[in-house]
Design a protein around this motif. Structure first.
Motif: not given
Length: 310
Positions: A157-169, A232-237, A250-254
């Motif tokens: 195991s090298l670790g994990t990565s959380q899954r998230v639902v996200c979209g652009s502002p 990132l372009s605003g198409l969907g989630l 982190r940079r508030n793009r999503l």
């Protein structure tokens, strides 16, 4: 009898000028040392040594044969030393396979840092999707995401990565923010064709239960990074791991949503064919990645503020 052993015995006898001395050096009986040399002579059909009760001398052909024996034995010793060094010192070509995004954005920088510590290792990195056969395709190891596909492989195991639902502002300003997984049915969800089933997103709900939501949208892709760019372009989630979208969050793009319904994290493993006699280059590389990514990878830190809202 082993011919190389017989050649070694012959060379020691010739050097010592005595069967007894050579046998003592090699930990053999005098009779066994004599038998080894006789085996060579019988196999070649020639006499290598002239023996008397007091003296032991090389024949003319024996002197020629001795020179070639020494060359072969020296080559064998050099070969064994080289192989041992490959096993004990990190050096040589390391062939690694990973998915395109993880390999490009996380593994490639790690390889650069690793090679600063181990400059005698050269790395061949192959980026591809889908299942691979490490042995058939000649890889030393692969970085595998999610469930292990081959139980015969050794995995660390090298670790994990959380899954998230996200979209652009911009998307959320036009369509609103979903408050529950069920509300995703009213949103444009971008579908990852490599998932199975591709249009079902699973979530954890309070109380330890899970729920699966059938989603739909106007775009599907077999490479997750294409969906990330579309989001990132605003198409969907999208539903993607933090190693892909953590920097964007982190940079508030999503913007991450439904963080209280976080799905199960993605497991990340280094997999390789064998545990026994593991080469130094594989062992040190896996150790290096484990130290770099485990237990909490930096990409989780990137998205931490929004994920802590859960």
């Amino acid at each position: 009898m082993d011919k190389l052993t017989s050649m070694l015995v012959f060379s020691k006898v010739a050097k010592a000028g005595s069967f007894a001395a050579a046998a003592k050096e090699l930990g053999l009986s005098r009779a066994m040392a004599t038998k080894h040399v006789m085996q060579l002579e019988n196999g070649l059909g020639i006499r290598l040594l002239n023996r008397t009760t007091r003296n032991l001398n090389l024949t003319e052909v024996g002197a020629v044969y001795l020179e070639r024996c020494r060359q072969i034995l020296d080559d064998m010793e050099e070969m064994e030393l080289a192989v041992t060094r490959l096993q004990t010192e990190p050096r040589g070509l390391l062939k690694v396979c990973a998915t395109p995004f993880f390999g490009s954005y996380h593994l490639a920088p790690a390889i650069g840092a690793y090679m600063e510590v181990y400059p005698d290792v050269h790395v061949e990195l192959s980026l591809q999707t889908g299942s691979i056969d490490l042995i058939e395709e000649g890889y030393d190891l692969a970085i595998q995401l999610d469930e292990l596909q081959d139980s015969s492989l050794i995995a660390r195991s090298l670790g994990t990565s959380q899954r998230v639902v996200c979209g652009s502002p911009a998307y959320f300003s036009r369509h609103g923010v979903p408050r529950t997984p069920e509300e995703l049915r009213q949103h444009n969800c971008l579908i990852n064709m490599s998932m199975a089933p591709r249009d079902h997103w699973q979530f954890n709900i309070p109380g330890g239960e899970t729920t699966v939501i059938k989603v739909g949208g106007t775009m599907q892709a077999n490479v997750a990074d294409a969906l990330r760019i579309a989001a990132l372009s605003g198409l969907g989630l999208v539903i993607l791991p933090t190693y892909m979208v953590g920097q964007d969050i982190r940079r508030n793009r999503l913007q991450a949503v439904l963080t209280e319904y976080v799905p199960a994290p993605l497991e990340i493993h280094a997999v390789y064919p064998h545990r026994k006699h593991l080469s130094a280059k594989v062992r040190t590389f896996v150790d290096f990645l484990h130290e770099r990514f485990h237990p909490k990878p930096y990409w989780e830190e990137w998205a931490q503020d929004q994920l802590q809202e859960a």
